[in-house]
Design a protein around this motif. Structure first.
Motif, PDB file in Angstrom:
ATOM      1  N   ALA A  69       0.874  -0.970  -0.156  1.00 13.25           N
ATOM      2  CA  ALA A  69      -0.021  -0.111  -0.172  1.00 13.25           C
ATOM      3  C   ALA A  69       0.929   1.292   0.004  1.00 13.25           C
ATOM      4  O   ALA A  69       0.392   2.208  -0.564  1.00 13.25           O
ATOM      5  CB  ALA A  69      -0.938  -0.042   1.403  1.00 13.25           C
ATOM      6  N   ARG A  72       2.211   1.493  -3.469  1.00 14.34           N
ATOM      7  CA  ARG A  72       1.149   2.050  -4.482  1.00 14.34           C
ATOM      8  C   ARG A  72       0.852   3.460  -4.100  1.00 14.34           C
ATOM      9  O   ARG A  72       0.728   4.234  -5.354  1.00 14.34           O
ATOM     10  CB  ARG A  72      -0.025   1.053  -4.181  1.00 14.34           C
ATOM     11  CG  ARG A  72       0.226  -0.239  -4.731  1.00 14.34           C
ATOM     12  CD  ARG A  72      -1.008  -0.884  -4.468  1.00 14.34           C
ATOM     13  NE  ARG A  72      -2.206  -0.629  -5.385  1.00 14.34           N
ATOM     14  CZ  ARG A  72      -2.225  -0.828  -6.728  1.00 14.34           C
ATOM     15  NH1 ARG A  72      -1.386  -1.763  -7.270  1.00 14.34           N
ATOM     16  NH2 ARG A  72      -3.419  -0.495  -7.466  1.00 14.34           N
ATOM     17  N   ARG A  73       0.842   4.120  -3.089  1.00 13.57           N
ATOM     18  CA  ARG A  73       0.580   5.296  -2.753  1.00 13.57           C
ATOM     19  C   ARG A  73       1.677   6.600  -3.365  1.00 13.57           C
ATOM     20  O   ARG A  73       1.557   7.316  -4.072  1.00 13.57           O
ATOM     21  CB  ARG A  73       0.585   5.783  -1.247  1.00 13.57           C
ATOM     22  CG  ARG A  73      -0.646   5.412  -0.646  1.00 13.57           C
ATOM     23  CD  ARG A  73      -0.951   5.993   0.892  1.00 13.57           C
ATOM     24  NE  ARG A  73       0.189   5.672   1.894  1.00 13.57           N
ATOM     25  CZ  ARG A  73       0.124   4.556   2.426  1.00 13.57           C
ATOM     26  NH1 ARG A  73      -0.986   3.832   2.369  1.00 13.57           N
ATOM     27  NH2 ARG A  73       1.056   4.401   3.312  1.00 13.57           N
ATOM     28  N   ARG A  74       3.068   5.906  -3.367  1.00 12.28           N
ATOM     29  CA  ARG A  74       4.056   6.528  -3.867  1.00 12.28           C
ATOM     30  C   ARG A  74       4.064   6.739  -5.196  1.00 12.28           C
ATOM     31  O   ARG A  74       4.418   7.642  -5.879  1.00 12.28           O
ATOM     32  CB  ARG A  74       5.468   5.839  -3.389  1.00 12.28           C
ATOM     33  CG  ARG A  74       5.871   6.552  -2.103  1.00 12.28           C
ATOM     34  CD  ARG A  74       7.413   6.026  -1.652  1.00 12.28           C
ATOM     35  NE  ARG A  74       8.319   6.466  -2.701  1.00 12.28           N
ATOM     36  CZ  ARG A  74       9.046   7.297  -2.290  1.00 12.28           C
ATOM     37  NH1 ARG A  74       8.971   8.046  -1.153  1.00 12.28           N
ATOM     38  NH2 ARG A  74      10.033   7.776  -3.233  1.00 12.28           N
ATOM     39  N   THR A  79      -5.078   2.601  -3.425  1.00  7.15           N
ATOM     40  CA  THR A  79      -4.759   1.643  -2.570  1.00  7.15           C
ATOM     41  C   THR A  79      -6.041   0.685  -2.251  1.00  7.15           C
ATOM     42  O   THR A  79      -5.645   0.079  -0.937  1.00  7.15           O
ATOM     43  CB  THR A  79      -3.932   2.388  -1.288  1.00  7.15           C
ATOM     44  OG1 THR A  79      -5.023   3.180  -0.763  1.00  7.15           O
ATOM     45  CG2 THR A  79      -2.805   2.881  -1.927  1.00  7.15           C
TER      46      THR A  79
END
Length: 106
Positions: A69, A72-74, A79
């Motif tokens: 997660a 994926r946020r980066r 997410t």
């Protein structure tokens, strides 16, 4: 020519030097062993990379973890997990309608 020493005289003889076989081929055997070690090291490194990539793919295919997660946020990806929400991503408003049908009449 007596001051320079005797002149070189070629008697026409040939000298044959014979070495022991084991001593003559030892450098080639050492080189083969070195190449074999390099090849085994490269194979091990390749298997390690494939295994790590396989593990990353399998970890991404399963339920997302906190680490996935975070990544994926980066990367700017959503997410939300599949279990908690819809697996279908809504279309933007511009793509919400179907294109007009193509007619053969011109």
């Amino acid at each position: 020519r007596a001051a320079d020493g005797p002149a070189f005289v070629d008697p026409g003889w040939v000298v044959i030097v014979q070495e022991r076989y084991a001593e003559a081929v030892q450098p080639a055997h050492e080189m083969c062993a070195h190449i074999r070690h390099l090849a085994l090291g490269a194979l091990g490194l390749m298997l390690l990379c494939v295994g790590l990539l396989w593990g990353l793919v399998m970890a991404g295919a399963n339920e997302p973890s906190r680490l996935s997660a975070f990544w994926r946020r980066r990367a700017g990806l959503p997410t939300a997990s599949v279990a908690s929400g819809s697996a279908v991503t809504p279309l933007p408003a511009a793509l919400d309608h179907a294109p007009p049908p193509i007619s053969d009449k011109g």
